[in-house]
Motif scaffolding. Structure first.
Motif, PDB file in Angstrom:
ATOM      1  N   CYS A 192       4.665   3.569 -10.613  1.00  0.00           N
ATOM      2  CA  CYS A 192       4.431   2.815  -9.368  1.00  0.00           C
ATOM      3  C   CYS A 192       4.853   1.267  -9.454  1.00  0.00           C
ATOM      4  CB  CYS A 192       2.613   2.691  -9.046  1.00  0.00           C
ATOM      5  SG  CYS A 192       2.149   1.853  -7.697  1.00  0.00           S
ATOM      6  N   TYR A 193       4.781   0.778 -10.370  1.00  0.00           N
ATOM      7  CA  TYR A 193       5.038  -0.603 -10.539  1.00  0.00           C
ATOM      8  C   TYR A 193       6.545  -0.782 -10.687  1.00  0.00           C
ATOM      9  CZ  TYR A 193       5.772  -5.188 -12.450  1.00  0.00           C
ATOM     10  OH  TYR A 193       5.928  -6.614 -12.273  1.00  0.00           O
ATOM     11  N   ASN A 194       7.343   0.336 -11.182  1.00  0.00           N
ATOM     12  CA  ASN A 194       8.454   0.003 -11.163  1.00  0.00           C
ATOM     13  C   ASN A 194       9.413   0.888 -10.014  1.00  0.00           C
ATOM     14  OD1 ASN A 194       8.963  -0.966 -13.848  1.00  0.00           O
ATOM     15  ND2 ASN A 194       8.274   0.703 -14.755  1.00  0.00           N
ATOM     16  N   SER A 195       8.689   1.239  -9.092  1.00  0.00           N
ATOM     17  CA  SER A 195       9.075   2.084  -8.039  1.00  0.00           C
ATOM     18  C   SER A 195       9.871   1.039  -6.787  1.00  0.00           C
ATOM     19  CB  SER A 195       8.216   2.694  -7.131  1.00  0.00           C
ATOM     20  OG  SER A 195       7.225   1.459  -6.651  1.00  0.00           O
ATOM     21  N   THR A 196      10.825   1.700  -6.223  1.00  0.00           N
ATOM     22  CA  THR A 196      11.475   0.600  -5.255  1.00  0.00           C
ATOM     23  C   THR A 196      10.493   0.199  -4.014  1.00  0.00           C
ATOM     24  OG1 THR A 196      13.517   2.133  -5.390  1.00  0.00           O
ATOM     25  CG2 THR A 196      13.191   0.826  -3.551  1.00  0.00           C
ATOM     26  N   GLU A 197       9.569   0.926  -3.890  1.00  0.00           N
ATOM     27  CA  GLU A 197       8.443   0.529  -2.886  1.00  0.00           C
ATOM     28  C   GLU A 197       7.893  -0.629  -3.320  1.00  0.00           C
ATOM     29  OE1 GLU A 197       8.998   5.037  -2.180  1.00  0.00           O
ATOM     30  OE2 GLU A 197       8.706   3.655  -3.994  1.00  0.00           O
ATOM     31  N   TYR A 198       7.274  -0.756  -4.706  1.00  0.00           N
ATOM     32  CA  TYR A 198       6.556  -1.687  -5.084  1.00  0.00           C
ATOM     33  C   TYR A 198       7.281  -3.002  -5.483  1.00  0.00           C
ATOM     34  CZ  TYR A 198       3.219  -4.736  -7.142  1.00  0.00           C
ATOM     35  OH  TYR A 198       2.414  -5.982  -7.314  1.00  0.00           O
ATOM     36  N   GLN A 199       8.576  -2.790  -6.025  1.00  0.00           N
ATOM     37  CA  GLN A 199       9.404  -3.909  -6.155  1.00  0.00           C
ATOM     38  C   GLN A 199       9.975  -4.425  -4.805  1.00  0.00           C
ATOM     39  OE1 GLN A 199      10.181  -5.291  -9.409  1.00  0.00           O
ATOM     40  NE2 GLN A 199       8.346  -3.839  -9.756  1.00  0.00           N
ATOM     41  N   THR A 200      10.229  -3.661  -3.858  1.00  0.00           N
ATOM     42  CA  THR A 200      10.335  -4.290  -2.698  1.00  0.00           C
ATOM     43  C   THR A 200       9.138  -5.302  -2.240  1.00  0.00           C
ATOM     44  OG1 THR A 200      11.818  -2.646  -2.097  1.00  0.00           O
ATOM     45  CG2 THR A 200      10.865  -4.044  -0.198  1.00  0.00           C
ATOM     46  N   ALA A 201       8.121  -4.927  -2.119  1.00  0.00           N
ATOM     47  CA  ALA A 201       6.856  -5.730  -1.906  1.00  0.00           C
ATOM     48  C   ALA A 201       6.667  -6.788  -2.994  1.00  0.00           C
ATOM     49  CB  ALA A 201       5.443  -4.601  -2.001  1.00  0.00           C
ATOM     50  N   ARG A 202       7.046  -6.742  -4.104  1.00  0.00           N
ATOM     51  CA  ARG A 202       6.757  -7.691  -5.058  1.00  0.00           C
ATOM     52  C   ARG A 202       7.537  -8.890  -4.871  1.00  0.00           C
ATOM     53  NH1 ARG A 202       9.405  -8.709 -10.041  1.00  0.00           N
ATOM     54  NH2 ARG A 202       8.384  -9.806 -11.243  1.00  0.00           N
ATOM     55  N   PRO A 240       0.922  -1.277   0.034  1.00  0.00           N
ATOM     56  CA  PRO A 240       0.034  -0.013   0.083  1.00  0.00           C
ATOM     57  C   PRO A 240       0.851   1.500  -0.059  1.00  0.00           C
ATOM     58  CG  PRO A 240      -1.039  -1.528   1.335  1.00  0.00           C
ATOM     59  CD  PRO A 240       0.450  -2.079   1.042  1.00  0.00           C
ATOM     60  N   GLU A 241       1.988   1.359   0.401  1.00  0.00           N
ATOM     61  CA  GLU A 241       2.894   2.575   0.477  1.00  0.00           C
ATOM     62  C   GLU A 241       3.145   2.872  -0.796  1.00  0.00           C
ATOM     63  OE1 GLU A 241       7.440   3.531   1.726  1.00  0.00           O
ATOM     64  OE2 GLU A 241       6.759   1.862   2.585  1.00  0.00           O
ATOM     65  N   ALA A 242       3.728   2.000  -1.843  1.00  0.00           N
ATOM     66  CA  ALA A 242       3.558   2.401  -3.181  1.00  0.00           C
ATOM     67  C   ALA A 242       2.278   2.778  -3.896  1.00  0.00           C
ATOM     68  CB  ALA A 242       4.400   0.918  -3.920  1.00  0.00           C
ATOM     69  N   PHE A 243       1.388   2.300  -3.651  1.00  0.00           N
ATOM     70  CA  PHE A 243       0.054   2.684  -4.331  1.00  0.00           C
ATOM     71  C   PHE A 243      -0.281   4.104  -3.678  1.00  0.00           C
ATOM     72  CE2 PHE A 243      -0.604  -2.053  -4.366  1.00  0.00           C
ATOM     73  CZ  PHE A 243      -0.451  -2.001  -5.848  1.00  0.00           C
ATOM     74  N   ARG A 244      -0.286   4.378  -2.517  1.00  0.00           N
ATOM     75  CA  ARG A 244      -0.377   5.729  -1.952  1.00  0.00           C
ATOM     76  C   ARG A 244       0.458   6.806  -2.448  1.00  0.00           C
ATOM     77  NH1 ARG A 244      -1.451   2.981   2.791  1.00  0.00           N
ATOM     78  NH2 ARG A 244       0.730   3.220   3.601  1.00  0.00           N
ATOM     79  N   LYS A 245       1.818   6.450  -2.594  1.00  0.00           N
ATOM     80  CA  LYS A 245       2.534   7.348  -3.025  1.00  0.00           C
ATOM     81  C   LYS A 245       2.362   7.672  -4.547  1.00  0.00           C
ATOM     82  CE  LYS A 245       7.760   7.940  -3.990  1.00  0.00           C
ATOM     83  NZ  LYS A 245       8.889   7.402  -4.023  1.00  0.00           N
ATOM     84  N   TYR A 246       1.702   6.692  -5.453  1.00  0.00           N
ATOM     85  CA  TYR A 246       1.452   7.535  -6.839  1.00  0.00           C
ATOM     86  C   TYR A 246       0.057   7.480  -6.880  1.00  0.00           C
ATOM     87  CZ  TYR A 246       6.306   6.100  -7.524  1.00  0.00           C
ATOM     88  OH  TYR A 246       7.475   6.302  -7.651  1.00  0.00           O
TER      89      TYR A 246
END
Length: 98
Positions: free
Chosen positions: A70-80, A29-35
């Protein structure tokens, strides 16, 4: 002036390891909020044709680039990485019709 179409992140998911998948859900959710993501639909779905996925998710972004970022962000890739091995997933981005 032209309108920029919205973009949609469509995810089809079947969870295979609920405990590990919760690790993903706790930080994604951190990545989704950020974007600026807006969840339009999430949960179980009825499959009429094709692959029977356990969950479907539709997320709206203001632009295709915002969805990609969002998909390519550090936040999302960490979650991925947290969901690797915890589910089978099929994720696509699609441009809206404005």
């Amino acid at each position: 002036m032209t309108d920029t179409p919205k973009a949609y992140w469509i995810a089809n998911v079947t969870v295979t390891d609920p405990d590990a998948y919760q690790d993903y859900q706790s930080i994604a959710p951190e990545a989704f909020r950020k974007y600026g993501a807006r969840f339009l639909a999430r949960g179980e779905a009825e499959t009429l044709e094709g692959t029977n996925w356990q969950r479907r998710v539709i997320i709206e972004f203001d632009t295709m680039q915002q969805a990609r970022n969002c998909y390519n962000s550090t936040e999302y890739q960490t979650a991925r990485k947290k969901r690797a091995g915890a589910c089978n997933a099929d994720i696509a981005l699609i441009e809206g019709l404005i």
